[in-house]
Design a protein around this motif. Structure first.
Motif, PDB file in Angstrom:
ATOM      1  N   ALA A 153       0.836  -1.200   0.000  1.00 23.51           N
ATOM      2  CA  ALA A 153       0.000   0.000   0.000  1.00 23.51           C
ATOM      3  C   ALA A 153       0.874   1.254   0.000  1.00 23.51           C
ATOM      4  CB  ALA A 153      -0.919  -0.006   1.218  1.00 23.51           C
ATOM      5  N   HIS A 154       1.999   1.191   0.714  1.00 20.34           N
ATOM      6  CA  HIS A 154       2.896   2.339   0.752  1.00 20.34           C
ATOM      7  C   HIS A 154       3.908   2.289  -0.389  1.00 20.34           C
ATOM      8  CE1 HIS A 154       1.392   2.595   4.903  1.00 20.34           C
ATOM      9  NE2 HIS A 154       1.671   3.892   4.793  1.00 20.34           N
ATOM     10  N   ASP A 155       3.844   1.197  -1.178  1.00 20.54           N
ATOM     11  CA  ASP A 155       4.800   0.980  -2.265  1.00 20.54           C
ATOM     12  C   ASP A 155       6.234   1.129  -1.736  1.00 20.54           C
ATOM     13  OD1 ASP A 155       5.202   2.254  -5.647  1.00 20.54           O
ATOM     14  OD2 ASP A 155       5.698   0.340  -4.719  1.00 20.54           O
ATOM     15  N   CYS A 156       6.453   0.438  -0.655  1.00 18.05           N
ATOM     16  CA  CYS A 156       7.708   0.589   0.060  1.00 18.05           C
ATOM     17  C   CYS A 156       8.462  -0.743   0.019  1.00 18.05           C
ATOM     18  CB  CYS A 156       7.359   0.945   1.512  1.00 18.05           C
ATOM     19  SG  CYS A 156       8.704   1.675   2.387  1.00 18.05           S
ATOM     20  N   THR A 157       9.758  -0.706  -0.272  1.00 20.09           N
ATOM     21  CA  THR A 157      10.547  -1.945  -0.343  1.00 20.09           C
ATOM     22  C   THR A 157      11.132  -2.255   1.028  1.00 20.09           C
ATOM     23  OG1 THR A 157      11.198  -1.185  -2.505  1.00 20.09           O
ATOM     24  CG2 THR A 157      12.371  -3.086  -1.646  1.00 20.09           C
ATOM     25  N   VAL A 158      10.947  -3.496   1.456  1.00 19.93           N
ATOM     26  CA  VAL A 158      11.518  -3.889   2.736  1.00 19.93           C
ATOM     27  C   VAL A 158      12.742  -4.758   2.467  1.00 19.93           C
ATOM     28  CG1 VAL A 158      11.126  -5.124   4.884  1.00 19.93           C
ATOM     29  CG2 VAL A 158       9.266  -3.853   3.821  1.00 19.93           C
ATOM     30  N   LEU A 159      13.900  -4.312   2.956  1.00 27.47           N
ATOM     31  CA  LEU A 159      15.120  -5.096   2.789  1.00 27.47           C
ATOM     32  C   LEU A 159      15.515  -5.647   4.143  1.00 27.47           C
ATOM     33  CD1 LEU A 159      17.030  -2.446   0.698  1.00 27.47           C
ATOM     34  CD2 LEU A 159      15.876  -4.459  -0.178  1.00 27.47           C
ATOM     35  N   THR A 160      15.938  -6.909   4.184  1.00 25.77           N
ATOM     36  CA  THR A 160      16.373  -7.466   5.463  1.00 25.77           C
ATOM     37  C   THR A 160      17.841  -7.825   5.366  1.00 25.77           C
ATOM     38  OG1 THR A 160      15.614  -9.609   4.728  1.00 25.77           O
ATOM     39  CG2 THR A 160      14.135  -8.391   6.140  1.00 25.77           C
ATOM     40  N   GLU A 161      18.549  -7.542   6.417  1.00 22.13           N
ATOM     41  CA  GLU A 161      19.948  -7.970   6.534  1.00 22.13           C
ATOM     42  C   GLU A 161      20.048  -8.718   7.841  1.00 22.13           C
ATOM     43  OE1 GLU A 161      21.432  -3.853   4.374  1.00 22.13           O
ATOM     44  OE2 GLU A 161      22.456  -4.547   6.180  1.00 22.13           O
ATOM     45  N   LEU A 162      19.486  -9.917   7.842  1.00 23.15           N
ATOM     46  CA  LEU A 162      19.360 -10.652   9.095  1.00 23.15           C
ATOM     47  C   LEU A 162      20.580 -11.530   9.330  1.00 23.15           C
ATOM     48  CD1 LEU A 162      15.611 -11.698   8.810  1.00 23.15           C
ATOM     49  CD2 LEU A 162      16.605  -9.645   9.826  1.00 23.15           C
ATOM     50  N   HIS A 163      21.072 -11.511  10.542  1.00 20.74           N
ATOM     51  CA  HIS A 163      22.169 -12.420  10.914  1.00 20.74           C
ATOM     52  C   HIS A 163      21.630 -13.850  10.819  1.00 20.74           C
ATOM     53  CE1 HIS A 163      24.896 -14.595  13.655  1.00 20.74           C
ATOM     54  NE2 HIS A 163      25.785 -13.701  13.235  1.00 20.74           N
TER      55      HIS A 163
END
Lengths: 207, 1000
Positions: free
Chosen positions: B867-877
């Motif tokens: 809805a926000h046209d937002c990209t979620v990036l994860t840098e998870l250990h």
């Protein structure tokens, strides 16, 4: 023996509450002083007479419980009434254990606060009276000679003049004179009265 | 006394006894069976080794000289090279003993040194009485050694001496002999022997050794040798680079590249194209050995060791090679034998020459007679002229020039055609000099020698040589003639014909070159190539084939190749081969063939018939490719496609389905066969078909892997017309049939449901969290609310008490009422903020991994991100330590932070609408998580203000989210703080203590 006037202290950071409590105390003609925080109150110094403190539990800097603890450490005898915005059982228990007179949740009924104030002041007054009586007995004891003090110990142990004379290696007549002086100096009319005074001063009978 | 003999002495008595006993026994046998002498031949190796095979042939030929009823021959091929006696002797010896217990051999012939060793070592157990005759034992191995009694044999050796002598005889002008040799220990010994022998020639020629170079370097060197040199090839199995090579192949390559004759030492090299030498011939060895064995059987006691017989190293010369290197035939020594004398000019034009020559010889007799009688027989001049004309006519017709050379007077007569061949005008006087001046300088000497030989021997003259015409043209002349003596030596004449053979020569050269080119090409081609003659027998296999099967060419030739074909495939293979051959049709087939390592590999064999330009069938040529890997890949692809849990459809450029896997059947309800060849739109709901066609065209214009209909919800249509939501990935595949499109179809019905459930779950969590907020709020708000309430109640109480005492002034009353009103308002304010807030129980804590918590939350906020046209990036250990926490509360924290980040990204350009979530261990005892956005960041002066109660930048915000989040984190013993990130945006960091129960 007369006591100094009674005083109620109010410590609360909330102006509105402070003012309201002040009015209530005024309506019942209590002498009172109001403080905005613990430090201000501690700076005032102790009152030489019956007194109590109405303490808000939730205050910045030192809170109510901490102030109560500080007072106890300083040997001050003000009785404490806690008032709080949000009561919780653990703090209530802690407060009562530390000798609080009462623990009131805001809003409280005026008679509850006034009743607590009266109880606290009465308790404070009794304490003061006791303290004063104790001081008087010790003052009188200080006037006795060592021989008279020994005779006092013998009398409160229930010994006869003859027995006391035998213990000290003297005559019964001499003891009788000492005994008369002890009664006179201590202001006691009868032996039972003398025993009560000696007990209040914490003197143990001769064995 | 030499040790072997001293040990053998007692044995000799035993042997004598045995002989006596056997004689008696055999005498008795004689009465009941035909008295044949038993000959046992022990071959040290297998028969497929050329030396063994040749020896065997020689032996058998030699033994067959004895009357067949006299001999019974037993052969044992021990193959000791591959199964050494040291390892297998314990089994082999009892086997042989058992086998020949009843049939004691009268003589034992051993072939090869290993067989001799075995026979001598186990003689007492096996055949104590039989004499041993050995063959194929190198002179070096037996020379100077004492042989046990009753052992004799023929040793062999390379004949360097006679080979070099032959070279010098054939090429007297030789100034350097270049020796090529190998590097194995045995080869080094050979080279050393050769060096010793060659020293004897050091005064006549220079000796140079190429025995340390890699094969290719040797070949390069040999290709550049000056013409006054010769090459001596000492067999090579390992080259200077340590690489194993086939000695025959080396001989062949040397012969191919060398500018000068290559001499060898082994008979089998002759076929590879060397010019010749004193060549060790194993069949001759076999023959001599057989003769020796027969002598032994006859009771002779030959010497223990017979030195190499020159007859086993006959002087042999390869005719084509002789021609190729233009070595004069005249130099061939009488002792030498010429092999492979191929068809020459004579054989090629036999008819023409016969016709011409018969006319010519008839006429020539006449001419000669006329010339001799010239002065006396003028009257026949006319007829001579006539016959000359006739003869010329015939010769002209055959395109031949005729000539007569009077050797004594050096007069040459030549027909006009002959003159034109030499570019000599009709008026020029002809003699030896005139003609020789036209001959190519390089050919002059040879021509002279040939002519002289013909004259001296009164024999035929035949040679091809080059003529340089005045205009510089080179012409090949084929000349044939013979020497005639008319009237004694005074009238020695040479008569002959010459013809222009330039075209044939060129054709020969071209053919040779094209053959060499073909061989080069075939050998370097990365495929296996074979050729067969019209009789279906294979005549050629390239290097690729031989390397693959690991078998020598000889074994593959003919039908030998079929031995390598897998038994199960052989019938089919031969059927296709034979049928195609008979029909002269191309064929393509697959079969399994054994590779050198024993593994059967699938090969694709393409065969095509060959025809000459006149349509004559020449046989077949074919190529084989190892397609095992391809087949496996195909099979794996098929299995992978079939096993895929997703629908897979392969569509060709026309939009037709060419493949559909089992999952497609299940998804769409069509059978696989129903789908084949159908337009792929069959699977698309009607209302989308038009668009799909257009998109398909677009995809073919710019094929690249991508998800289909990005951003759209896709639906597929089942056979029954129902639709279901799908996700489709499409990739182009280049294939021989053009560009295919691989579509992977995933039914996302369940995922859609899961998403809906997740959304609902998220809403529940959000609600719960709101309740949690209230629970937290209630405590803190009570104080806020009770404060004014307490003041109001107390003020009212005080006012009433003043009233009772009638002590209430108007002024005081107003003051009290004002305070009450103010507190009332204050309470109202507090209450407004807590409107609609409920209460939530605090849940239990358990071991959690932050990554799991975050993953759960990300699932919840998927649609918010969209809805926000937002990209979620994860840098998870990969494995952050676990924390002990309440799942719902931590979800609430992350939900808050992430939704805040989305909110902060709301008005940004698309590229900055990113949220980065990171987890990492923070020292040993804590774990850290952060949520970062690229928004405007936090108030620079007081970033921590965001955690204040009721602080909000959001219009709708209540301003308690972060406050609650921080109190939750604090309740877990952690910290939550905010900072402005480098590069813009806010970053919220969460630090939680690690649980002690993480274990180890």
């Amino acid at each position: 023996m007369t006591l100094a006037h009674r005083v109620v202290y109010v410590v609360d950071d909330d102006l509105s509450m402070r003012k309201a409590i002040g009015r209530l105390l005024e309506s019942e003609q209590y002498a009172f002083e109001m403080f905005t925080g613990a430090q201000e109150f501690l700076a005032r110094g102790p009152h030489a007479g019956p007194s109590c403190v109405i303490l808000d539990l939730n205050m910045p800097e030192l809170n109510g419980l901490e102030l109560q603890e500080t007072l106890a450490k300083m040997g001050r005898v003000e009785r404490v009434i806690f008032i709080t915005g949000g009561a919780s059982v653990p703090t209530c228990v802690q407060a009562m254990k530390a000798g609080a007179v009462d623990y009131l949740s805001k809003p409280f009924r005026d008679e509850d606060l006034l009743g607590a104030v009266e109880r606290a002041l009465n308790r404070s007054s009794e304490q003061w009276i006791e303290r004063l009586q104790h001081k008087e007995v010790r003052d009188r004891l200080a006037t006795l000679t060592p021989r008279e003090f020994d005779v006092l110990k013998g009398v409160i142990a229930g010994m006869l003049n003859k027995q006391i004379a035998a213990q000290f290696g003297t005559t019964e007549g001499t003891i009788k004179v000492h005994r008369g002086r002890v009664m006179e100096k201590m202001g006691a009319i009868s032996v039972p009265e003398l025993v009560v005074l000696a007990q209040r001063a914490g003197i143990a009978p001769a064995s | 006394m030499p040790s072997v003999l001293s040990r053998a002495r007692p044995l000799a008595y035993v042997t004598l006894f045995w002989i006596a006993w056997c004689a008696a026994f055999c005498g008795r046998l004689e009465a009941i069976s035909t008295q044949k002498k038993a000959v046992l031949v022990l071959y040290g190796d297998r028969l497929s080794i050329p030396a063994m095979k040749s020896t065997e042939q020689g032996l058998m030929a030699g033994l067959s000289r004895a009357p067949p009823e006299d001999l019974e021959i037993f052969s044992e091929y021990l193959d000791l090279g591959r199964f050494p006696a040291t390892k297998y002797g314990d089994d082999l010896v009892p086997y042989l003993r058992a086998r020949y217990a009843a049939r004691k051999p009268d003589v034992v012939i051993t072939v090869g040194s290993s067989a001799l060793e075995l026979a001598v070592a186990h003689r007492d157990e096996l055949f104590p009485s039989a004499p041993i005759v050995f063959a194929n034992v190198d002179l070096r191995e037996v020379e100077g050694k004492e042989m046990p009694p009753n052992v004799t044999g023929l040793s062999i050796a390379w004949d360097y001496q006679r080979t070099v002598e032959l070279a010098l005889q054939l090429q007297p002008e030789t100034r350097e002999i270049v020796c090529v040799g190998g590097t194995s220990i045995e080869e080094q010994q050979w080279n050393n022997e050769a060096r010793k022998v060659l020293e004897r020639f050091a005064t006549r020629v220079r000796i140079r050794w190429l025995d340390k170079l890699p094969l290719q370097a040797v070949l390069d060197e040999v290709a550049q040798l000056p013409l006054d040199s010769a090459v001596l090839y000492v067999p090579m199995r390992r080259d200077g680079a340590g690489k194993s090579v086939s000695p025959f192949e080396v001989a062949q390559k040397l012969a191919e590249v060398s500018r000068v004759p290559v001499y060898g030492l082994s008979r089998s090299e002759l076929e590879q194209g060397i010019i010749g030498g004193a060549l060790l011939d194993f069949s001759a060895v076999g023959d001599k050995t057989a003769a020796l064995a027969l002598r032994v059987l006859a009771g002779e006691v030959p010497p223990a060791l017979i030195p190499p017989d020159p007859a086993t190293n006959p002087l042999l010369i390869n005719w084509p090679a002789l021609k190729k290197w233009q070595v004069s035939e005249g130099r061939i020594p009488r002792a030498a034998t010429v092999r492979y004398r191929g068809p020459g000019l004579w054989e090629r034009h036999r008819r023409l020459i016969l016709v011409t020559a018969s006319i010519f010889s008839l006429q020539s007799v006449l001419i000669v007679w006329l010339i001799v009688q010239h002065s006396r027989r003028k009257r026949v001049e006319r007829s001579l002229r006539d016959s000359e004309e006739r003869m010329s006519l015939a010769a002209e017709a055959a395109n031949m020039g005729m000539w007569v050379w009077d050797v004594v007077s050096d007069e040459v007569w030549m027909s006009d055609k002959g003159r034109s061949l030499f570019g000599i005008g009709p008026e020029t006087r002809l003699d030896w000099k005139t003609l020789i001046s036209r001959v190519h300088p390089e050919d002059r000497a040879t021509r002279n020698v040939e002519l002289r030989r013909a004259i001296e021997n009164r024999s035929e003259y035949a040679m091809d040589y080059r003529v340089l015409l005045p205009d510089g043209t080179l012409r090949w002349i084929g000349a044939r003639g013979h020497c005639m003596n008319v009237g004694g030596n005074k009238h020695t004449r040479l008569l002959g014909v010459s013809m222009d053979v330039t075209a044939q020569k060129q054709a020969q050269d071209a053919l040779r070159e094209s053959e060499a080119r073909f061989r080069d090409m075939a050998d370097t081609a990365p495929v296996m190539i074979w050729m067969a003659d019209p009789d279906k027998l294979c005549t050629f296999f390239n290097k690729g084939w031989l390397d693959f099967t690991g078998r020598p060419l000889e074994q593959e030739l003919g039908n030998g190749w079929a031995e390598g074909v897998h038994r199960e495939d052989l019938d089919h293979c031969l059927e296709v081969y034979v049928n195609s051959f008979d029909a002269r049709q191309r064929f393509t087939m697959e079969y399994r063939m054994r590779r050198i390592d024993g593994e059967y590999r699938w090969v694709l064999d393409n065969g095509a018939p060959r025809f000459a330009s006149d349509g004559t069938f020449l046989g077949y040529i074919g190529s084989c490719l190892d397609i095992t890997d391809r087949k496996q890949a195909q099979e794996r692809f098929r299995l992978a496609v079939e096993a895929s849990p997703n629908g897979i459809v392969l569509v060709n450029a026309q939009g037709h389905i060419v493949l559909a896997n089992a999952c497609v059947e299940k998804l769409f309800g069509y059978r696989q066969q129903e789908l084949m060849g159908q337009a792929v739109e069959l699977l698309v709901p009607e209302r989308f078909r038009g668009k799909h066609l257009a998109h398909r065209a677009g995809f073919h214009a710019a094929p690249a892997s991508r998800p289909m209909g990005a951003g759209l919800e896709l639906f597929a249509r089942r056979k029954d017309g129902t639709e279901f939501p799908v996700e489709i990935g499409i990739s182009p595949i280049q294939s021989p049939e053009g560009t295919l499109v691989l579509s992977v179809i995933v039914d996302i019905t369940e995922r859609k449901q899961a998403e809906a459930e997740a959304r609902q779950h998220r809403e529940e969590v959000a609600h719960l969290s709101r309740l949690a907020i209230i629970g937290e709020m209630a405590g803190s708000l009570a104080h806020e609310l009770n404060q004014p309430l307490g003041a109001i109640v107390t003020n009212v109480g005080a006012a009433l008490r003043f009233l009772e005492r009638d002590n209430l002034s108007g002024e005081k009353l107003r003051e009290i009422l004002q305070d009450i009103a103010a507190d009332g308002k204050r309470a109202g304010d507090v209450i407004r903020t807590v409107k609609g807030i409920g209460r939530k129980e605090a849940g239990a804590r358990r071991l959690l991994q932050l990554n799991e918590v975050i993953a759960e939350v990300l699932r919840l906020v998927r649609s918010d991100a969209l809805a926000h046209d937002c990209t979620v990036l994860t840098e998870l250990h990969p494995a952050p330590p676990k924390v002990e926490a309440n799942l719902v509360q931590l979800q609430e924290v992350f939900l808050n932070l992430i939704l805040n980040a989305f909110e902060a990204s709301k008005d940004l350009p698309k590229v900055r609408r990113r949220v980065i979530i990171r987890t990492e261990p923070d020292g040993d005892s804590a774990v850290r998580a952060s949520v970062r956005d690229f928004g405007t960041g936090l108030p620079a002066d007081l970033p921590e203000r965001v955690f204040d109660r009721f602080f909000s930048t959001k219009r709708e915000g209540m301003g308690i989210g972060l406050f609650i989040a921080r109190s939750i984190v604090a309740a877990h013993g952690g910290t939550l703080f905010a900072e402005n990130a480098e590069g813009g945006g806010a970053q919220f960091c969460l630090r939680l203590p690690v649980s002690k129960e993480n274990g180890g």
